[in-house]
Write an enzyme that holds these catalytic residues in place. Structure first.
Site, PDB file in Angstrom:
ATOM      1  CG  ASP A 125      -1.904   1.084   1.300  1.00  0.00           C
ATOM      2  OD1 ASP A 125      -2.093   1.766   0.279  1.00  0.00           O
ATOM      3  OD2 ASP A 125      -2.485   1.282   2.386  1.00  0.00           O
TER       4      ASP A 125
HETATM    5  C1  SPV Z   1      -6.912   1.845   4.103  1.00  0.00           C
HETATM    6  O1  SPV Z   1      -7.735   1.035   4.508  1.00  0.00           O
HETATM    7  O2  SPV Z   1      -6.359   1.750   3.016  1.00  0.00           O
HETATM    8  C2  SPV Z   1      -6.549   3.019   4.919  1.00  0.00           C
HETATM    9  C3  SPV Z   1      -6.593   2.941   6.370  1.00  0.00           C
HETATM   10  O3  SPV Z   1      -6.107   3.985   4.353  1.00  0.00           O
HETATM   11  S1  SPV Z   1      -4.986   2.586   6.928  1.00  0.00           S
HETATM   12  O4  SPV Z   1      -4.573   1.331   6.338  1.00  0.00           O
HETATM   13  O5  SPV Z   1      -5.044   2.552   8.372  1.00  0.00           O
HETATM   14  O6  SPV Z   1      -4.096   3.660   6.499  1.00  0.00           O
HETATM   15 MG    MG Z   2      -5.459   3.612   2.422  1.00  0.00          MG
END
Ligand code: SPV
Ligand code: MG
Length: 292
Positions: free
Chosen positions: A52
């Site tokens: 991510d």
């Molecule tokens: C997501 O679910 O992608 C978010 C929340 O942005 S977090 O992973 O806590 O950043």
């Molecule tokens: Mg996110």
């Protein structure tokens, strides 16, 4: 069925969202009775086997988001990371996402390309407040429906900049037209989001993602002032566990019955993908278009 985030905002009580990464998971979110879908960058990245970290572009996310919107009758809030660039990228994004049925977006003040907020031990430099405010103004100007909401996500606490900076940014983002303020935290208790909520008061609705402060309930967060509570990644993590358990059983026992304790029936899959409707339509249109 609630059609928009504005309707959810007008209702009493917390609006609870759960994370999805494709049409099927969005349908499961709706089935479980949540108020709305959170199209999570964490989940969508993981489901595509990449971190991510802004690896997937808007062009890759758009069809996934369209499938999510098509698959659930509740509103979808899309986590658009940093907006994939500057305010001009946000203009294009809002137009494209609204066209496929998105009910709102959440833009974070991380620098592009972002790094997952949950990763530990990172040096974090945030987007300037002015640049983030420009993205928010661009998003508000680009949307067509007044029902489309723009959530401004503040990473100041995670970046170690403190409550004063978090509030300063919240004021700037609110002035730029954000409909909802999200304060993010990776502490193991909700203390710092509670402190932010006390200071913010009722200036505009707030959203929170309690992934790391696990013990607090949605009702307690609502009582502290949070209208929106997001269970962001638990569907995907449950799916990974389910697949790992099923695959391990198959690999171990080398027969399909071994997976049975870990899987749903074929009928449940048919229900979720809408085989009933498909077959009814097929019957209705059968023979149509054939030559006499
Ligand atoms: C997501 O679910 O992608 C978010 C929340 O942005 S977090 O992973 O806590 O950043
Ligand atoms: Mg996110």
């Amino acid at each position: 069925m609630t059609q928009s985030f504005r309707e959810l905002m007008a209702r009493e009580g917390p609006a609870i969202l759960a994370g999805a990464h494709n049409g099927l998971s969005a349908r499961l979110v709706e089935d479980a009775g949540f108020d709305a879908v959170w199209a999570s960058s964490f989940e969508i990245s993981a489901a595509n086997a990449v971190p991510d970290a802004g690896i997937l572009g808007m062009g890759e996310c758009l069809p996934i988001v369209a499938n999510i919107c098509d698959s659930a009758a509740i509103p979808t809030l899309v986590d658009v990371d940093t907006g994939y660039g500057n305010a001009m990228n946000v203009v294009r994004l809002v137009k494209a996402y609204e066209r496929v049925g998105v009910g709102g977006i959440c833009i974070e003040d991380n620098l592009y390309p972002k790094r997952c907020s949950l990763w530990e031990g990172m040096e974090r430099t945030l987007e300037t407040t002015d640049e983030m405010a420009a993205k928010l103004r661009a998003a508000k100007d680009a949307r067509l429906s007044p029902d489309f909401i723009v959530v401004a996500r503040i990473e100041a606490l995670i970046a170690g900049l403190g409550q004063d900076e978090a509030i300063r940014r919240a004021v700037a983002y609110d002035d730029a037209g954000a409909d909802v303020i999200m304060i993010h935290s990776t502490r193991s208790t909700p203390d710092e989001v509670f402190e932010f909520a006390r200071r913010w008061g009722e200036k505009s609705p707030m959203l929170v993602v309690p992934t790391k402060f696990k013990e607090v309930t949605a009702d307690a967060l609502y009582d502290a002032g949070f209208k929106f509570v997001v269970f962001a990644n638990h569907g995907l993590r449950g799916a990974i566990k389910g697949m790992q358990d099923a695959f391990a059983a198959l690999a171990r026992e080398r027969k399909t019955a071994a997976a049975d304790p870990h899987i749903v029936s074929l009928d449940e899959v048919y229900r979720l993908e809408g085989v009933d409707t498909f077959q009814a339509e097929e019957k209705k249109y059968a023979g149509e278009g054939e030559e006499d």
